[in-house]
Write an enzyme that holds these catalytic residues in place. Structure first.
Site, PDB file in Angstrom:
ATOM      1  N   SER A 671       0.820  -1.258  -0.063  1.00  0.00           N
ATOM      2  CA  SER A 671      -0.069   0.230   0.026  1.00  0.00           C
ATOM      3  C   SER A 671       0.910   1.051  -0.156  1.00  0.00           C
ATOM      4  CB  SER A 671      -1.109   0.100   1.093  1.00  0.00           C
ATOM      5  OG  SER A 671      -0.193   0.049   2.230  1.00  0.00           O
ATOM      6  N   LYS A 714      -5.967   4.974   8.115  1.00  0.00           N
ATOM      7  CA  LYS A 714      -5.063   5.629   7.438  1.00  0.00           C
ATOM      8  C   LYS A 714      -4.967   7.154   7.370  1.00  0.00           C
ATOM      9  CE  LYS A 714      -3.162   1.682   4.962  1.00  0.00           C
ATOM     10  NZ  LYS A 714      -2.788   0.994   3.548  1.00  0.00           N
TER      11      LYS A 714
END
Length: 819
Positions: A671, A714
């Site tokens: 990611s 996040k």
């Protein structure tokens, strides 16, 4: 999770705080529950669900696996933890109507021919206990009836007659011999050494010294007479054993004839109760024969202390006629047994043979055979946790072996491992007709499928429970009924409509998708239980939205110590993360951590340095073995992206190093690959990247940004750092556009976005992202095949060409020096 603002308080914004992709409108950051579909005031008005939600695939597999009778079609039920799949399956099995017959009872009885091989007997349901009681009554009756018969006058008279007959034979024979001896002036004498014959004169036995003084002719005549009589005496003694045997046989026949009266009556009465069960009738005939042979077991009755000892011995002796009820089915319950074995050791699964210590030795018999879960579930369903079965020695192999043999054969585990040499039993095997239902997570199932090919032979039906369901107005209504069902099961207060709406929204958050609702009901149940507690503390009659929100907030508070310490390290500049300014070759990547059941996001500085080289992009994490294979794959993709886009007529002459700064543990996942590529492009173009933006998303070799997981956590992780330092109105996060559908952000993040203080930028390509991060156009190739000189791509290509020239000069210089 903070309570999101109601829809009316949100204003849309497209401000981006910089050049590049427009920020998301606030309405796309959180999906509210459709209040128009929630036509109730509290869940008390809702009808609880009868079955699971959104599990049509799994339910179809369960129906096939439970109804098909072909061997091997056992069930492996898999799903995520918290899906309550075991509870669902158990409830479905108990509520279903089965057309299969009720399972039989099973007992073990003594094998009178070979006690080491107990006999198994099948009985109709509910009859095993009756057989045990019947045999106990038979033995109890015989313990009274037999002594009474043998003490009766009739028996005593007949026994006396037999004894007298035997004694008469002996006395007649000795009397006849005595008469012959007297006629010949001889006497038959009994001595300690036996019988002897001696001469008699004047009515007295002649002593040896007088006999030796007799004339020779008299002595010889006397000796001939003695020898003749001695031969007749020996003949009598030869007949004595036969007479004794005849005596014993007659007594035994009398005993058997006498005992047969009571034994026949008791056994015949028992046979009448089980007249239709051939195996029981055969067993009762064996009992009859053994009782007749062992009548003496019932006759010893000494008094006092010795009587107690003999009584105990008598009890042990008659234990051979007891019945060991192995399985007795409940005829009043359902027709199919459903058994869950929580501790599937070998003995708990297939049964065991126990031992008792006697005189320092371990002994056993058929009464010490204990049933296992397979016995109790025979004819029905056995529910097992796959991980527990695999963790127990011998259990997994034994389970497969019994399924293949279609019979339950009890094995002594101590003999399997050679721990004992004591004599054990070999009980008759019992036919096995069962459905095994194994429960396990998906990883375990696929590992078993890969490493144990027999899993497909014995567990042909996979029931895979869904983790979530599409979020629609209908599914929201159904989910509200699911919440009502959970409340009813746990006996909790009803929840009002606003509270249900918040739970539906949080369910999407748990599913990591605004378009889904989680089916992991254990999590919802825990929230409801805690919210019920807070509602009681607040004296609320129903659980309200505020109670639900407090339960969510308190759960985060309890689990967030590590997150808070990580944020503190950034705020105290122990962990270096910039949230303002611009830097070349430096970017804020976003990672997500999961500790227990709590997830949180954390920004991490990623840096890149470049110089001319051989075309290698070095992943420092991989070099020191801190990077996992997926992370390493993401870095290698960067090399493919550069080689396929820039300076195609020149060899790749780059050396670059990438690293997660201040990362001291393992790094896994791809990611951050887009963030690493941005840092690499910045270092090559020597163009600074904005530090008030953080980046998440993976990238492919074509420069397309791909979806990642944990997008909400996040974003919130970077927002918390920015908010703590003070929002500047330019900060934000770049996310893959494909992750927009997953957004279910916290209230404070949404509020900041609504006020234009924070931004969420969806990006599709690297070019979109680099333009936003640098404030400079990415650049496209013109008609001549070149990028604009001032564009990011143009600067990168120019830098790579200069690296190639440096490498070419180096090669020429090295060649000339060698020459």
């Amino acid at each position: 999770m903070d309570d999101p603002l109601p829809p009316s308080s949100l204003r849309e914004t497209s401000a981006s705080g910089g050049t590049g992709s427009a920020a998301l409108p606030v309405a796309m950051l959180y999906r509210h529950a459709d209040a128009s579909t929630l036509n109730f005031k509290t869940t008390a008005e809702l009808k609880p669900l009868d079955g699971p939600v959104g599990q049509q695939r799994a339910l179809g597999a369960l129906e096939l696996g439970t109804k098909i009778r072909t061997p091997g079609f056992n069930l492996f039920v898999t799903g995520s933890a918290g899906s309550r799949m075991q509870k669902v399956v158990e409830t479905l099995l108990k509520n279903a109507r089965w057309d299969r017959p009720h399972p039989d009872d099973w007992v073990y009885v003594n094998n009178f021919a070979d006690s080491r091989k107990p006999t198994a007997i099948r009985l109709p349901p509910g009859r095993a206990a009756e057989l045990r009681t019947t045999m106990d009554e038979v033995i109890d009756d015989l313990k009274v009836a037999l002594p009474a018969l043998f003490e009766s006058e009739d028996y005593q008279a007949r026994r006396t007659a037999i004894d007298q007959k035997f004694q008469s034979k002996q006395s007649d024979a000795f009397s006849s011999l005595g008469d012959k001896a007297a006629a010949a002036n001889m006497a038959v004498l009994r001595t300690p050494m036996g019988f002897m014959i001696a001469p008699v004169r004047d009515g007295k036995v002649v002593p040896p010294e007088q006999f030796n003084a007799w004339p020779e002719a008299d002595r010889k005549a006397a000796q001939d007479t003695i020898e003749t009589l001695q031969n007749e005496l020996e003949q009598i003694f030869r007949h004595v054993p036969a007479w004794e045997k005849q005596h014993r046989d007659e007594i035994q026949a009398l005993d058997q004839q006498t005992a047969l009266v009571a034994i026949d009556q008791s056994i015949n009465e028992a046979k009448e109760k089980f007249s239709t069960i051939a195996e029981v009738l055969k067993y009762l005939e064996n009992v009859r024969a053994d009782l007749i042979e062992n009548t003496a077991l019932f006759l010893a009755k000494p008094q006092g202390e010795l009587g107690a000892i003999v009584g105990a011995a008598l009890g042990n002796a008659t234990d051979r006629y007891q019945v060991n009820v192995l399985v007795s089915q409940d005829t009043e319950g359902g027709s199919v047994p459903i058994v869950e074995e929580l501790h599937p050791t070998l003995g708990n699964l297939i049964g065991s043979i126990e031992y008792v210590s006697k005189h320092g030795f371990l002994v056993t018999d058929f009464r010490l055979i204990k049933a296992g879960a397979l016995h109790r579930a025979n004819g029905g369903f056995l529910l097992l946790d796959a991980r527990r079965v695999l963790s127990e020695p011998f259990s997994w192999q034994a389970l497969k072996r019994l399924l293949r043999q279609e019979e339950i054969r009890i094995e002594d585990v101590t003999r399997l491992v050679g721990l004992t040499s004591s004599v054990s039993l070999e009980p008759d095997p019992i036919p096995l007709d069962i459905k095994i239902v194994l429960f396990g997570d998906r990883l375990l199932y696929y590992l078993l499928s890969a490493y144990d090919p027999e899993i497909g032979e014995f567990f042909k039906v996979l029931a895979d429970f869904e983790d979530d369901v599409d979020r629609t107005p209908d599914s929201e209504t159904t989910h509200a009924r699911l919440i009502a069902s959970l409340l009813a099961q746990e006996n909790l207060k009803p929840v009002d409509r606003d509270g249900v709406a918040l739970l539906l929204e949080h369910s999407s958050r748990l599913a990591d998708d605004a378009g889904k609702l989680t089916l992991l009901t254990d999590r919802l149940k825990d929230i409801l239980a805690e919210a019920d507690f807070w509602a009681s503390e607040a004296k609320h009659e129903t659980t309200q939205r505020s109670d639900i929100q407090r339960a969510l907030d308190e759960g985060v508070t309890r689990a967030s110590r590590i997150r808070d310490r990580a944020q503190e390290a950034v705020l105290r500049e122990i962990s270096l993360v910039d949230t303002t300014g611009s830097k070349v070759g430096q970017i804020n990547g976003l990672s997500v951590f999961q500790l227990g059941g709590f997830r949180f996001g954390r920004p991490t500085r990623i840096t890149c340095r470049v110089r001319p080289g051989s075309g290698k992009v070095v992943d420092i994490e991989r070099e020191v073995e801190l990077g996992g294979p997926i992370h390493s794959k993401g870095v290698l993709i960067l090399s493919g992206f550069l080689a396929g886009r820039y300076a195609l007529d020149k060899p790749m002459s780059l050396f670059a190093s990438l690293v997660f700064e201040q990362s001291y543990g393992g790094v896994e996942g791809d990611s951050a690959s887009s963030a690493e590529l941005y840092a690499l492009m910045s270092a090559l173009a020597e163009v600074p990247l904005r530090q008030d933006l953080a980046v998440t998303g993976s990238v492919n070799q074509n420069g397309e940004i791909q979806a990642i997981g944990g997008v909400n956590e996040k974003i919130e992780g970077f927002f918390d750092i920015c908010a703590a330092r003070g929002l500047t109105g330019k900060q934000g996060v770049l996310i893959p556009k494909s992750n927009v559908q997953h957004l279910m952000l916290r209230h404070n993040v949404i509020s900041a976005c609504a006020e234009g203080k924070f931004f969420i930028h969806p990006v599709v390509t690297i070019d979109e992202g680099i333009a936003l991060l640098t404030g400079r156009a990415a650049g496209t190739r013109g008609p001549q095949g070149d990028y604009d000189a001032d564009s990011v791509n143009g600067l990168i290509e120019s830098r790579l060409r200069s690296f190639a020239q440096v490498q070419e000069r180096k090669v020429r210089f090295d060649g000339q020096s060698e020459t």
